[in-house]
Design a protein around this motif. Structure first.
Motif, PDB file in Angstrom:
ATOM      1  N   LEU A 109       0.887  -1.248  -0.050  1.00  0.00           N
ATOM      2  CA  LEU A 109      -0.157  -0.295  -0.041  1.00  0.00           C
ATOM      3  C   LEU A 109       0.878   1.191  -0.078  1.00  0.00           C
ATOM      4  O   LEU A 109       0.599   2.393  -0.691  1.00  0.00           O
ATOM      5  CB  LEU A 109      -0.898  -0.143   1.270  1.00  0.00           C
ATOM      6  N   SER A 112       2.500   1.634  -3.400  1.00  0.00           N
ATOM      7  CA  SER A 112       1.485   2.291  -4.570  1.00  0.00           C
ATOM      8  C   SER A 112       1.010   3.758  -4.452  1.00  0.00           C
ATOM      9  O   SER A 112       0.747   4.427  -5.211  1.00  0.00           O
ATOM     10  CB  SER A 112       0.212   1.268  -4.388  1.00  0.00           C
ATOM     11  N   LEU A 113       1.453   4.179  -3.046  1.00  0.00           N
ATOM     12  CA  LEU A 113       1.263   5.779  -2.763  1.00  0.00           C
ATOM     13  C   LEU A 113       2.466   6.406  -3.134  1.00  0.00           C
ATOM     14  O   LEU A 113       2.430   7.476  -2.844  1.00  0.00           O
ATOM     15  CB  LEU A 113       0.799   5.849  -1.341  1.00  0.00           C
ATOM     16  N   ASN A 185      -7.558   8.588  -2.441  1.00  0.00           N
ATOM     17  CA  ASN A 185      -6.376   7.922  -3.080  1.00  0.00           C
ATOM     18  C   ASN A 185      -6.018   6.699  -2.318  1.00  0.00           C
ATOM     19  O   ASN A 185      -5.665   5.700  -2.866  1.00  0.00           O
ATOM     20  CB  ASN A 185      -5.110   8.690  -3.500  1.00  0.00           C
ATOM     21  N   LYS A 189      -6.104   2.817  -3.659  1.00  0.00           N
ATOM     22  CA  LYS A 189      -4.985   1.936  -3.555  1.00  0.00           C
ATOM     23  C   LYS A 189      -5.322   0.778  -2.613  1.00  0.00           C
ATOM     24  O   LYS A 189      -4.639  -0.360  -3.096  1.00  0.00           O
ATOM     25  CB  LYS A 189      -3.757   2.761  -3.183  1.00  0.00           C
TER      26      LYS A 189
END
Length: 255
Positions: A109, A112-113, A185, A189
């Motif tokens: 996670l 992905s950010l 967001n 994600k």
């Protein structure tokens, strides 16, 4: 909301840390009270090696799943429901929802950010043993941009610091994610990580409530995060906790 941020031996709730509060009666709801009428861990009575709060997930999931026979149908599992029981009993709060994500999912996670910025205050080892042998690398003091692997290690590193230091690092990481990323967001994600299927990602938050929570999280970005630390410095004895005192601390923080 009950949050399992990375692994079952660290247990957090939004706004408070509950790691290692135990070794005497842990009040809970009917299911746990029926098996432990004097409280979980009272007289060191439990079926795992450490009769403390961070053992309850394993205890219930592996030893007493019959406590919560409807857990799977409710998009949960017995271990999670046991933890929800204990957290409700300790805090006096009604815990409506939970989110569970394993360490790999949490790392994915963050990746992905695009990573997260953390200000490291003390030197922390990555890897190694209690004698600090074979440390792979060190987190040096100062502002650092961390990928998921390093952020997870920073929050979880056990050696050279105390459990309470580790709790503080986990809280710093959670607050950094809250402040640095747009909640919508994060939600997108998070759903992507969950759909990848390689990690453990579970929640009982209804699909229709996700937008509400993302909007609520967005409103909190400009506010400070209040915490209630259930640690000795705040008058909590982890070996013999006073639950009325703990509930009083939490009630005061919420007023």
């Amino acid at each position: 909301m009950l949050l399992f941020p990375a692994a079952y031996d660290d247990f957090g709730a939004v706004g408070m840390e509950l790691v290692k509060v135990g070794r005497r009666a842990v009040p809970g709801r009917l299911a746990m009270n029926a098996v432990y009428p004097d409280g979980y861990g009272y007289g060191n009575r439990c079926d795992v090696d450490v009769c403390m709060l961070n053992s309850i997930y394993t205890e219930v999931a592996l030893k007493s799943p019959e406590m919560h026979p409807n857990a799977s149908a409710d998009n949960s599992d017995p271990g999670i429901e046991g933890m929800r029981d204990a957290a409700s009993g300790i805090t006096g709060l009604t815990i409506q929802y939970y989110v569970l994500i394993d360490m790999q999912g949490f790392s994915d996670l963050i990746d992905s950010l695009g990573g997260v910025d953390i200000t490291v205050t003390d030197r922390v080892p990555l890897g190694g043993d209690e004698a600090l042998n074979d440390v792979a690398e060190w987190f040096e003091p100062g502002k650092q941009h961390m990928d998921g692997y390093h952020a997870t290690w920073y929050a979880r590193s056990r050696h050279g610091t105390s459990d309470y230091d580790r709790m503080a690092r986990q809280r710093i990481l959670q607050e950094a994610i809250l402040k640095q990323f747009n909640p919508a967001n994060v939600l997108t994600k998070f759903q992507g990580v969950a759909q990848a299927g390689q990690q453990v990602v579970k929640t009982d938050v209804p699909q229709g409530m996700l937008g509400y929570f993302a909007n609520l999280a967005g409103k909190t970005r400009d506010l400070s995060v209040g915490t209630v630390e259930l640690v000795p410095d705040n008058g909590v004895d982890p070996q013999n906790p006073d639950y009325d005192y703990i509930r009083g601390l939490i009630a005061t923080a919420l007023t």
